[in-house]
Design a protein around this motif. Structure first.
Motif, short mmCIF file in Angstrom:
data_model
loop_
_atom_site.label_atom_id
_atom_site.label_comp_id
_atom_site.label_asym_id
_atom_site.label_seq_id
_atom_site.Cartn_x
_atom_site.Cartn_y
_atom_site.Cartn_z
N PHE A 126 -52.76 -47.69 -80.68
CA PHE A 126 -52.99 -49.13 -80.72
C PHE A 126 -53.81 -49.42 -81.97
N GLU A 127 -53.36 -50.38 -82.76
CA GLU A 127 -54.14 -50.79 -83.93
C GLU A 127 -54.02 -52.30 -84.07
N ASN A 128 -55.16 -52.96 -84.06
CA ASN A 128 -55.19 -54.41 -84.19
C ASN A 128 -55.41 -54.80 -85.65
N ARG A 129 -54.40 -55.42 -86.24
CA ARG A 129 -54.50 -55.95 -87.60
C ARG A 129 -54.28 -57.46 -87.56
N ALA A 130 -54.69 -58.07 -86.45
CA ALA A 130 -54.50 -59.50 -86.24
C ALA A 130 -55.85 -60.20 -86.14
N LYS A 131 -55.87 -61.46 -86.55
CA LYS A 131 -57.06 -62.30 -86.38
C LYS A 131 -56.85 -63.11 -85.11
N LEU A 132 -57.52 -62.69 -84.03
CA LEU A 132 -57.34 -63.32 -82.74
C LEU A 132 -58.52 -64.23 -82.41
N GLU A 133 -58.22 -65.43 -81.98
CA GLU A 133 -59.26 -66.34 -81.47
C GLU A 133 -59.81 -65.74 -80.18
N PRO A 134 -61.05 -66.06 -79.80
CA PRO A 134 -61.64 -65.48 -78.59
C PRO A 134 -60.77 -65.62 -77.34
N ALA A 135 -60.16 -66.77 -77.13
CA ALA A 135 -59.32 -66.97 -75.93
C ALA A 135 -58.10 -66.04 -75.96
N MET A 136 -57.48 -65.89 -77.12
CA MET A 136 -56.32 -65.01 -77.25
C MET A 136 -56.72 -63.55 -77.06
N LEU A 137 -57.87 -63.18 -77.61
CA LEU A 137 -58.37 -61.81 -77.45
C LEU A 137 -58.64 -61.51 -75.98
N VAL A 151 -43.68 -50.43 -82.14
CA VAL A 151 -43.44 -51.85 -82.40
C VAL A 151 -44.67 -52.52 -82.98
N LEU A 152 -44.42 -53.69 -83.57
CA LEU A 152 -45.48 -54.58 -84.00
C LEU A 152 -45.39 -55.83 -83.14
N LEU A 153 -46.51 -56.26 -82.60
CA LEU A 153 -46.59 -57.47 -81.81
C LEU A 153 -47.07 -58.57 -82.73
N VAL A 154 -46.27 -59.64 -82.84
CA VAL A 154 -46.61 -60.76 -83.71
C VAL A 154 -46.50 -62.06 -82.90
N SER A 155 -47.14 -63.12 -83.43
CA SER A 155 -47.12 -64.40 -82.73
C SER A 155 -47.38 -65.52 -83.72
N SER A 156 -46.89 -66.70 -83.35
CA SER A 156 -47.19 -67.89 -84.15
C SER A 156 -48.62 -68.36 -83.88
N LYS A 157 -49.28 -67.80 -82.87
CA LYS A 157 -50.64 -68.21 -82.52
C LYS A 157 -51.73 -67.40 -83.22
N PHE A 158 -51.34 -66.35 -83.94
CA PHE A 158 -52.34 -65.59 -84.71
C PHE A 158 -51.71 -65.03 -85.97
N ASP A 159 -52.60 -64.77 -86.94
CA ASP A 159 -52.18 -64.15 -88.19
C ASP A 159 -52.30 -62.64 -88.05
N GLY A 160 -51.38 -61.93 -88.64
CA GLY A 160 -51.43 -60.48 -88.62
C GLY A 160 -50.52 -59.91 -87.53
N GLU A 161 -50.80 -58.67 -87.17
CA GLU A 161 -49.96 -57.97 -86.22
C GLU A 161 -50.77 -56.95 -85.43
N ILE A 162 -50.23 -56.59 -84.29
CA ILE A 162 -50.83 -55.56 -83.45
C ILE A 162 -49.81 -54.44 -83.35
N GLU A 163 -50.21 -53.25 -83.77
CA GLU A 163 -49.30 -52.11 -83.75
C GLU A 163 -49.45 -51.37 -82.44
N LEU A 164 -48.32 -51.07 -81.81
CA LEU A 164 -48.30 -50.35 -80.54
C LEU A 164 -47.28 -49.22 -80.63
N ARG A 165 -47.69 -48.04 -80.22
CA ARG A 165 -46.76 -46.90 -80.17
C ARG A 165 -46.83 -46.29 -78.78
N TYR A 166 -45.66 -46.12 -78.17
CA TYR A 166 -45.56 -45.57 -76.81
C TYR A 166 -44.86 -44.22 -76.85
N ASP A 167 -45.26 -43.34 -75.94
CA ASP A 167 -44.62 -42.03 -75.86
C ASP A 167 -43.29 -42.14 -75.11
#
Length: 142
Positions: A27-38, A3-19
């Protein structure tokens, strides 16, 4: 699950793959996260699908986008990674329906683990396809 994790609070996406057990394997972070969100994300890092479900259920802005599995023959060939008899394997693979192709590809990792754990030779991809190797519960064989 991929899956890709997306939000209206950050640009980009976070890729997650589970077995198959629901444990994070990529896990791959392709999102621009503010310090509080990170900080929040790291505090509740989704190591399992259960934590991921909790994150989605308890926030208003996080959403998941499914990433469909690549079920092309090229994907199978790369994942199986025993390059023998491609010309005979491709027609066998093409005869499988979509759900069989998904199962075939998803079982490769468990089979590779079995082969390594028990110091066995890996079957040729042609035999894997002819014998429906993905239907064996490799994790239950001693």
């Amino acid at each position: 699950m991929h899956v890709l994790l997306v939000s209206s609070k950050f640009d980009g996406e976070i890729e997650l793959r589970y077995d198959e057990n629901g444990v994070l394997e990529k896990f791959e972070n392709r999102a621009k996260l503010e310090p509080a969100m990170l900080k929040w994300f790291l505090d509740y890092f989704p190591l399992t699908t259960g934590v991921l479900t909790w994150m989605i259920d308890n926030t208003k802005t996080l959403r998941l986008k499914d990433v469909p599995i690549d079920i092309t023959f090229a994907s199978f060939w790369e994942r199986y990674n025993r390059k023998i008899n491609r010309k005979r394997c491709e027609p066998l693979y093409d005869k499988l329906d979509e759900s069989e192709k998904v199962k075939c590809i998803m079982a490769i990792k468990q089979y590779d683990f079995f082969v390594q754990l028990h110091n066995r030779a890996k079957m040729d991809p042609e035999n894997w396809l002819k014998r429906y190797g993905w239907e064996t519960e490799w994790s239950k064989i001693k």
